[in-house]
Design an enzyme around this catalytic site. Structure first.
Site, mmCIF file in Angstrom:
data_model
loop_
_atom_site.group_PDB
_atom_site.id
_atom_site.type_symbol
_atom_site.label_atom_id
_atom_site.label_comp_id
_atom_site.label_asym_id
_atom_site.label_seq_id
_atom_site.Cartn_x
_atom_site.Cartn_y
_atom_site.Cartn_z
ATOM 1 N N ASN A 47 0.842 -1.196 0.000
ATOM 2 C CA ASN A 47 0.000 0.000 0.000
ATOM 3 C C ASN A 47 0.883 1.254 0.000
ATOM 4 O O ASN A 47 1.881 1.304 0.712
ATOM 5 C CB ASN A 47 -0.866 -0.028 1.264
ATOM 6 C CG ASN A 47 -2.071 0.860 1.152
ATOM 7 O OD1 ASN A 47 -1.978 1.991 0.703
ATOM 8 N ND2 ASN A 47 -3.207 0.335 1.565
ATOM 9 N N GLN A 76 -14.337 -1.799 1.126
ATOM 10 C CA GLN A 76 -15.242 -0.659 0.970
ATOM 11 C C GLN A 76 -15.836 -0.820 -0.430
ATOM 12 O O GLN A 76 -15.170 -0.567 -1.426
ATOM 13 C CB GLN A 76 -14.476 0.646 1.150
ATOM 14 C CG GLN A 76 -13.647 0.589 2.440
ATOM 15 C CD GLN A 76 -13.373 1.931 3.058
ATOM 16 O OE1 GLN A 76 -14.125 2.395 3.895
ATOM 17 N NE2 GLN A 76 -12.296 2.549 2.634
ATOM 18 N N HIS A 130 -11.977 -0.328 -7.988
ATOM 19 C CA HIS A 130 -11.495 -1.642 -8.405
ATOM 20 C C HIS A 130 -11.518 -2.472 -7.124
ATOM 21 O O HIS A 130 -10.841 -2.100 -6.152
ATOM 22 C CB HIS A 130 -10.069 -1.499 -8.972
ATOM 23 C CG HIS A 130 -9.455 -2.761 -9.487
ATOM 24 N ND1 HIS A 130 -8.481 -2.760 -10.482
ATOM 25 C CD2 HIS A 130 -9.631 -4.056 -9.150
ATOM 26 C CE1 HIS A 130 -8.105 -3.998 -10.735
ATOM 27 N NE2 HIS A 130 -8.786 -4.806 -9.928
ATOM 28 N N HIS A 172 -11.021 -4.404 -3.913
ATOM 29 C CA HIS A 172 -9.787 -4.752 -3.200
ATOM 30 C C HIS A 172 -10.118 -5.061 -1.745
ATOM 31 O O HIS A 172 -10.944 -4.403 -1.130
ATOM 32 C CB HIS A 172 -8.727 -3.652 -3.283
ATOM 33 C CG HIS A 172 -9.231 -2.293 -2.941
ATOM 34 N ND1 HIS A 172 -9.974 -1.532 -3.810
ATOM 35 C CD2 HIS A 172 -9.095 -1.549 -1.815
ATOM 36 C CE1 HIS A 172 -10.278 -0.385 -3.244
ATOM 37 N NE2 HIS A 172 -9.765 -0.366 -2.018
ATOM 38 N N HIS A 179 -8.637 -4.963 1.908
ATOM 39 C CA HIS A 179 -7.559 -4.458 2.771
ATOM 40 C C HIS A 179 -7.230 -5.578 3.764
ATOM 41 O O HIS A 179 -8.129 -6.153 4.374
ATOM 42 C CB HIS A 179 -8.025 -3.267 3.608
ATOM 43 C CG HIS A 179 -8.382 -2.042 2.825
ATOM 44 N ND1 HIS A 179 -7.578 -0.934 2.791
ATOM 45 C CD2 HIS A 179 -9.450 -1.734 2.059
ATOM 46 C CE1 HIS A 179 -8.138 0.010 2.048
ATOM 47 N NE2 HIS A 179 -9.284 -0.452 1.590
HETATM 48 P P1 AMP Z 1 -10.299 2.394 -0.550
HETATM 49 O O1 AMP Z 1 -10.408 3.760 0.056
HETATM 50 O O2 AMP Z 1 -10.958 1.316 0.245
HETATM 51 O O3 AMP Z 1 -10.720 2.399 -2.002
HETATM 52 O O4 AMP Z 1 -8.761 2.021 -0.504
HETATM 53 C C1 AMP Z 1 -7.832 2.419 -1.467
HETATM 54 C C2 AMP Z 1 -6.482 1.982 -0.964
HETATM 55 O O5 AMP Z 1 -5.586 1.985 -2.054
HETATM 56 C C3 AMP Z 1 -5.894 2.893 0.101
HETATM 57 O O6 AMP Z 1 -5.399 2.083 1.168
HETATM 58 C C4 AMP Z 1 -4.759 3.600 -0.633
HETATM 59 O O7 AMP Z 1 -3.702 3.911 0.239
HETATM 60 C C5 AMP Z 1 -4.363 2.557 -1.646
HETATM 61 N N1 AMP Z 1 -3.748 3.054 -2.887
HETATM 62 C C6 AMP Z 1 -4.228 4.015 -3.695
HETATM 63 N N2 AMP Z 1 -3.421 4.155 -4.775
HETATM 64 C C7 AMP Z 1 -2.409 3.271 -4.634
HETATM 65 C C8 AMP Z 1 -1.253 2.955 -5.394
HETATM 66 N N3 AMP Z 1 -0.967 3.573 -6.547
HETATM 67 N N4 AMP Z 1 -0.417 2.007 -4.933
HETATM 68 C C9 AMP Z 1 -0.697 1.373 -3.763
HETATM 69 N N5 AMP Z 1 -1.781 1.616 -3.001
HETATM 70 C C10 AMP Z 1 -2.634 2.558 -3.420
#
Ligand code: AMP
Length: 157
Positions: free
Chosen positions: A30, A86, A97, A99, A101
């Site tokens: 992350n 989320q 997309h 994901h 956590h």
């Molecule tokens: P969410 O708010 O649940 O959509 O989580 C998005 C997650 O993606 C957060 O933990 C961000 O820190 C992480 N994130 C966003 N862009 C990147 C990236 N380019 N590389 C790695 N993590 C990312």
């Protein structure tokens, strides 16, 4: 040879940030971890919502998350895990997309570790504001992220 990228929403994720892959899923470090070991597991196919996943993708994603959680909990000397999704913008999703956590947890790591599922999942909006200073969550360098991914890759060899 051309560099290979994984797509995470609009982000291009370089191979160096990805530490585990299956036929249908990939796991990346992350860029703004809320705790050490906070990683993300995504389907390779870019779909926004959990409901958009096929059964095979859903199984693969969770089996991957289970495997990674087990290893990272041990690696970070943690004693619990938070798995969070989320699912959609109103639920706090910022990258459209799917994901999961995965966050290794230790005693006392967050001030208010209550059982409210929304607090658990909506980490940025709730828990982080209580405990972590935003300045500590600056985007990390690619080198730092690649080094972390290198460490995690060894756990799955
Ligand atoms: P969410 O708010 O649940 O959509 O989580 C998005 C997650 O993606 C957060 O933990 C961000 O820190 C992480 N994130 C966003 N862009 C990147 C990236 N380019 N590389 C790695 N993590 C990312």
């Amino acid at each position: 040879m051309a560099a290979q990228y994984y797509h995470f929403g609009r982000h291009q994720i370089s191979e160096s940030e990805v530490f585990y892959t299956t036929q249908l899923s990939f796991a990346l470090v992350n860029n703004r971890p809320v705790r050490p070991g906070h990683v993300l597991v995504c389907p390779k196919r870019e779909v926004k919502r959990v409901a958009d996943l096929t059964a095979d993708e859903t199984c693969d994603l969770w089996i991957t998350a289970q495997k990674i959680g087990r290893q990272l909990e041990s690696y970070h000397n943690a004693s619990s895990l938070t798995f969070g999704i989320q699912d959609g913008p109103e639920a706090g999703q910022t990258v459209p997309h799917v994901h999961i956590h995965i966050i290794p947890r230790t005693a006392g790591d967050f001030e208010n570790n209550d059982d409210d599922i929304n607090d658990e999942i909506d980490l940025k909006e709730k828990q982080l504001k209580r405990r972590l200073d935003e300045e500590e969550r600056q985007i990390r360098s690619l080198g730092e992220m690649a080094a972390e991914a290198d460490e995690y890759r060894k756990l799955f060899q």
